[in-house]
Structures are given as C-alpha cells and as structure tokens.
Design a protein around this motif. Sequence first.
Motif, PDB file in Angstrom:
ATOM      1  N   THR A 233      13.322 -18.294   1.349  1.00 26.50           N
ATOM      2  CA  THR A 233      12.444 -19.417   1.009  1.00 26.50           C
ATOM      3  C   THR A 233      11.290 -19.509   2.012  1.00 26.50           C
ATOM      4  OG1 THR A 233      14.402 -20.533   0.171  1.00 26.50           O
ATOM      5  CG2 THR A 233      12.436 -21.881   0.441  1.00 26.50           C
ATOM      6  N   LEU A 234      11.621 -19.352   3.284  1.00 23.95           N
ATOM      7  CA  LEU A 234      10.569 -19.407   4.315  1.00 23.95           C
ATOM      8  C   LEU A 234       9.581 -18.250   4.133  1.00 23.95           C
ATOM      9  CD1 LEU A 234       9.397 -20.651   6.918  1.00 23.95           C
ATOM     10  CD2 LEU A 234      10.813 -19.035   8.196  1.00 23.95           C
ATOM     11  N   LEU A 235      10.153 -17.073   3.892  1.00 26.67           N
ATOM     12  CA  LEU A 235       9.312 -15.891   3.722  1.00 26.67           C
ATOM     13  C   LEU A 235       8.350 -16.079   2.556  1.00 26.67           C
ATOM     14  CD1 LEU A 235       9.700 -13.147   5.318  1.00 26.67           C
ATOM     15  CD2 LEU A 235      10.414 -12.237   3.133  1.00 26.67           C
ATOM     16  N   ASN A 236       8.881 -16.584   1.458  1.00 19.90           N
ATOM     17  CA  ASN A 236       8.027 -16.802   0.287  1.00 19.90           C
ATOM     18  C   ASN A 236       6.948 -17.826   0.576  1.00 19.90           C
ATOM     19  OD1 ASN A 236       9.267 -14.966  -1.333  1.00 19.90           O
ATOM     20  ND2 ASN A 236      10.796 -16.418  -2.082  1.00 19.90           N
ATOM     21  N   ARG A 237       7.324 -18.854   1.285  1.00 20.91           N
ATOM     22  CA  ARG A 237       6.339 -19.896   1.611  1.00 20.91           C
ATOM     23  C   ARG A 237       5.216 -19.302   2.468  1.00 20.91           C
ATOM     24  NH1 ARG A 237       5.279 -25.137   1.775  1.00 20.91           N
ATOM     25  NH2 ARG A 237       7.064 -25.584   0.469  1.00 20.91           N
ATOM     26  N   GLU A 242      -0.064 -17.573   3.705  1.00 22.16           N
ATOM     27  CA  GLU A 242      -0.827 -16.845   4.728  1.00 22.16           C
ATOM     28  C   GLU A 242      -1.189 -15.428   4.315  1.00 22.16           C
ATOM     29  OE1 GLU A 242      -1.565 -18.416   7.475  1.00 22.16           O
ATOM     30  OE2 GLU A 242      -0.234 -20.125   7.238  1.00 22.16           O
ATOM     31  N   ALA A 243      -0.354 -14.851   3.468  1.00 21.39           N
ATOM     32  CA  ALA A 243      -0.484 -13.408   3.337  1.00 21.39           C
ATOM     33  C   ALA A 243      -1.564 -13.037   2.347  1.00 21.39           C
ATOM     34  CB  ALA A 243       0.841 -12.801   2.908  1.00 21.39           C
ATOM     35  N   ALA A 244      -2.627 -12.453   2.881  1.00 17.71           N
ATOM     36  CA  ALA A 244      -3.564 -11.800   1.997  1.00 17.71           C
ATOM     37  C   ALA A 244      -2.910 -10.501   1.540  1.00 17.71           C
ATOM     38  CB  ALA A 244      -4.847 -11.506   2.735  1.00 17.71           C
ATOM     39  N   GLU A 258       9.650  -6.854   3.473  1.00 17.99           N
ATOM     40  CA  GLU A 258       8.597  -7.038   4.478  1.00 17.99           C
ATOM     41  C   GLU A 258       7.452  -7.840   3.888  1.00 17.99           C
ATOM     42  OE1 GLU A 258       7.018  -3.467   5.997  1.00 17.99           O
ATOM     43  OE2 GLU A 258       8.896  -2.832   6.896  1.00 17.99           O
ATOM     44  N   VAL A 259       6.929  -8.726   4.678  1.00 21.50           N
ATOM     45  CA  VAL A 259       5.718  -9.427   4.281  1.00 21.50           C
ATOM     46  C   VAL A 259       4.711  -9.262   5.410  1.00 21.50           C
ATOM     47  CG1 VAL A 259       4.705 -11.675   3.821  1.00 21.50           C
ATOM     48  CG2 VAL A 259       6.884 -11.093   2.815  1.00 21.50           C
ATOM     49  N   ALA A 345      12.003 -25.332   4.852  1.00 22.59           N
ATOM     50  CA  ALA A 345      11.290 -24.244   4.170  1.00 22.59           C
ATOM     51  C   ALA A 345      10.941 -24.661   2.756  1.00 22.59           C
ATOM     52  CB  ALA A 345      12.156 -22.982   4.165  1.00 22.59           C
ATOM     53  N   ALA A 346      11.764 -25.540   2.191  1.00 21.19           N
ATOM     54  CA  ALA A 346      11.551 -25.955   0.807  1.00 21.19           C
ATOM     55  C   ALA A 346      10.341 -26.884   0.678  1.00 21.19           C
ATOM     56  CB  ALA A 346      12.802 -26.623   0.256  1.00 21.19           C
ATOM     57  N   THR A 347      10.219 -27.868   1.571  1.00 25.41           N
ATOM     58  CA  THR A 347       9.105 -28.816   1.444  1.00 25.41           C
ATOM     59  C   THR A 347       7.904 -28.428   2.306  1.00 25.41           C
ATOM     60  OG1 THR A 347       9.764 -30.233   3.286  1.00 25.41           O
ATOM     61  CG2 THR A 347      10.784 -30.701   1.146  1.00 25.41           C
ATOM     62  N   GLY A 348       8.111 -27.566   3.278  1.00 28.50           N
ATOM     63  CA  GLY A 348       7.006 -27.152   4.136  1.00 28.50           C
ATOM     64  C   GLY A 348       6.910 -27.971   5.418  1.00 28.50           C
ATOM     65  N   GLN A 349       7.755 -28.984   5.517  1.00 25.38           N
ATOM     66  CA  GLN A 349       7.731 -29.829   6.705  1.00 25.38           C
ATOM     67  C   GLN A 349       8.058 -28.984   7.954  1.00 25.38           C
ATOM     68  OE1 GLN A 349      10.530 -33.026   6.170  1.00 25.38           O
ATOM     69  NE2 GLN A 349      10.062 -33.910   8.180  1.00 25.38           N
ATOM     70  N   GLY A 350       7.261 -29.143   8.995  1.00 23.64           N
ATOM     71  CA  GLY A 350       7.536 -28.432  10.255  1.00 23.64           C
ATOM     72  C   GLY A 350       7.137 -26.971  10.263  1.00 23.64           C
ATOM     73  N   VAL A 351       6.607 -26.480   9.141  1.00 22.74           N
ATOM     74  CA  VAL A 351       6.261 -25.046   9.090  1.00 22.74           C
ATOM     75  C   VAL A 351       4.968 -24.767   9.869  1.00 22.74           C
ATOM     76  CG1 VAL A 351       5.651 -23.121   7.555  1.00 22.74           C
ATOM     77  CG2 VAL A 351       7.561 -24.614   6.980  1.00 22.74           C
ATOM     78  N   ASP A 352       4.026 -25.718   9.843  1.00 17.04           N
ATOM     79  CA  ASP A 352       2.762 -25.514  10.569  1.00 17.04           C
ATOM     80  C   ASP A 352       2.975 -25.234  12.062  1.00 17.04           C
ATOM     81  OD1 ASP A 352       1.048 -25.520   8.507  1.00 17.04           O
ATOM     82  OD2 ASP A 352       0.486 -27.636   8.662  1.00 17.04           O
TER      83      ASP A 352
END
Length: 439
Positions: A233-237, A242-244, A258-259, A345-352
């Motif tokens: 989930t984190l990887l997908n987010r 971010e991933a171009a 790999e991402v 990872a699901a809501t994005g909280q704390g990911v920044d």
Amino acid sequence: MPLQPPTIYALASGRPPSAIAIVRVSGPQASAALGTLCGRLPGPRVATLATLTSPDTGPVDQAVALWFPAPHSATGEDVAEFQLHGGRAVIAALFAALDKIEGLRPAEPGEFTRRAFENGKLDLTEAEGLDDLIHADTDRQRRQALRQLQGLLGHRAQDWRRQIIEAMALVEAGIDFSDEGDVSAELMAPALRRVDALKNKIQETLAASAQSERLREGLQVAIAGPPNAGKSTLLNRLARREAAIVSPHAGTTRDVIEVHLDLDGYPVTLIDTAGLRETSDPVEQEGVRRARARAEAADLVLWMCETDDDVPPSFSDGAPRWVVRNKIDLAAVPAGGEGTFAISAATGQGVDPLVGALVEFAQTYFGGGEAVLVTRARHRTLLTETVEALGRAGQRAGEGDEIVAEELRIAIHTLGRLLGRVDVEEILDSIFREFCIGK
Ligand code: GDP
C-alpha cells in the motif's frame, strides 16, 4: 578497392507514432541514399525540404533532409539524416526504400556510437556517459552523465596516462644508463616521486567517487516487515505520487517489486521484498534468496509493521533501519512503541514527513559534490588496478629498473583499457550492446 564498411540506418527518435521521426544513415553510401531519395545531394549541414521519393514505389513523405559529410558528423562517417512525419507507415516506407539501396542495412544497438568511438569522436568513458545520459531518469543522473559525456573522467585518465608515460621515459632512460649508476638513480628518483603522487591522486579520486555508482543505479531502499503490514500500500501510494518512473529493472524476479522514485532529483529505488516467505518450491526459493540479497545490500531499510507490533532486531548489517508504524488511522501507537515514523499508508497521513526524511537521507548520502568521476564498476576496477600497479612500481624499485618499467607498462595499459584504446572486441561488444538501436 578496400572493403567498405556497411552503411547502417535506424530510427533515432522515440517510438512511433510521433510528430516527427528522425532516421539516420551512416556510412559510405549515405550520400547515395540522399541522392536516391531527394533527387540531389542537399548542401552540407543545411536543413533542406525535400519530397523523398522511392524509385520503386513513388513519393514517401515530405521531409527535411540533412547531409553531414565525413568527418564532421556524429559518427565521423558520411551521415544523412531524415526528419519525417512520425507515422509508422511513413517510417516503414522510408525503410523499404533504404533497404533497396545497395550496401545499406539496419543498424544494430549502439552501432552509431561504436562507429563514433572507432573514429575517435569519443573515448569509451564518454560513450558510457552518452548511454547514461539517454537513460538518465532524474536531474542528478542527467548532470552526472553529461559530465561523463563531456570527458570529465576521460580527460583525467588521458592526463594520468600521459604522466605515467613520462615517468616511464625517465625509467627507460635510466635503464639505458644503467652502467652509470649515478645517472640511473638521478633519473629514477623523480620518476618514482611522480608515480607515488599520481597513485595518491587516483586513490583520492576513487574515494571521492564512492557514491557515484549509486547515483547511476539509484539509492536502494528496501521495504521489509511482516505480511499485511501495508508495504504494498505504501509503495503504491509513493509510486502514484512521486514516481515519474515505474520501470522494470533487468534481473528483477517476480519476488521483488521495484519502484523508481525521483526524489528532488535523486534517484531512489524502493524494493518491496513482499516475496520473502518460506517455500519449498526451488524456483521460488531462488527468488527468495535473491530478494533477501537485494534487501541486505540496501542502503536503507524501512521496517514496516502495525502500530503495536514488536520489532525484531535489525536483520541487515550496516544499513540503517527506520521503523515505520502503519495504520495509525485504526489505532494510535502505544506509549513507548519504538518507531521512527507513524503513518497511515491507506489515508496518506504521516507520509509527507517520511518522504521528507528520505530526501534528506539521499542528500546526505550523495553529498553536495558535483565532480564525480567513477560511475561504473568497470571504472572502479580499472582504476584500482592502476593504483595497485603504481604501488608495486614504488615498492619493487629495489628489485631493478626493469621491474619498475614493467609495472608502469601495466598501469599505462590499464588506463588504456579504461579509455577503450586497447580492449578486446568482446568487451566492446558487451558495452555497446546495452545501447539503444539508433544510437
Ligand atoms: P503487505 O503485505 O505488507 O504488502 O500489506 P498490504 O499493503 O497488502 O496491506 C495489507 C492490508 O492492510 C490491506 O488490506 C490494506 O488495505 C490494509 N492497509 C494497508 N495500510 C493501511 C492503513 O494505513 N490503514 C488501514 N486501515 N489499512 C491499511
């Protein structure tokens, strides 16, 4: 008549359809190709509008034709370039027309660059820089590749090689005067001083370039942790945001995802080792072994677990590990819970903050330094061998001048290999095969 090399042609621009397609032709028949298709030879290095016409099938396209007579061309040979409309059928029709011309054949990967190399337009390190530039995904990679293409390492290596040749000349003069011990010693001492200074210089370069191979490949960050912790989930987010770049890497097994992220210009490869599980299937075991090896060689490990999980001792020697507690949308991290980050990872909280920390980690890892020289294992190996030969030349000076000369000869030869001056065919083949067709 001497045997002429075949004239090669290829699409040099990206995958059709595109607005414009560029087809390059290089070799002795390039002028014949232009004459046949345009009806006349355009002036050198002037864009000329022409209706390209096949003698067999009639008009091909309305296009711009360019003529670069040797040696002032990218390959050093006669080069013709067609800028045509980028449709598949247009390109196919031009290829069909080119194929009819005597002495022309499609180019192999890297063949244009190989010819440029063979005609002295660039040395091997510059050719590698060119390939890196084409494959650069992030801004830092681009800058490093451009410096390489412009000869940052190549010119330095040429200079080192010249200095060793000069030292060698002193040693050989000493050998000629070996009956007159004083003269011989007078020549030998400065030669050895130079060799020693140069050895230190190359060593310093190697040490200062420790990070540049990683800049080519991306900083390796492994995501590990128990099943269902939320790794994918984190990887997908992160990938979405971010991933171009989400490109498969050669050698990737189905057990490693790999991402490739572009974090503020720094390339970061996130490796999800979700496939790390016990299994009796031998094929899968091999996959697991590789996944584990990748994770263990990572520069940083993100250990993902749920808010109240126990954290096992670090499984990776050396690489720092950050504990990332996930699913804070469900439960708060209990007091005293070890952890560097708390996220959802699901809501994005704390990911920044996590991403911010990764950028900082990359900045620290790569440092601000720009002048990076050694970008490949090939460079590192050959420079290390050069340093070793120079070191032996100094250590074995007492054994005789011939021994010193022999070690210097090895150093000169090794730097020659770095520049591609003295390498065997198959090494050149393997380097140029990595290039794109049309390059
Ligand atoms: P992995 O096995 O570590 O790759 O875990 P997954 O990413 O597949 O996630 C396992 C399960 O947890 C899935 O059902 C996800 O939807 C869920 N999940 C992942 N992250 C979170 C989160 O932050 N909050 C909540 N509530 N569920 C999550």
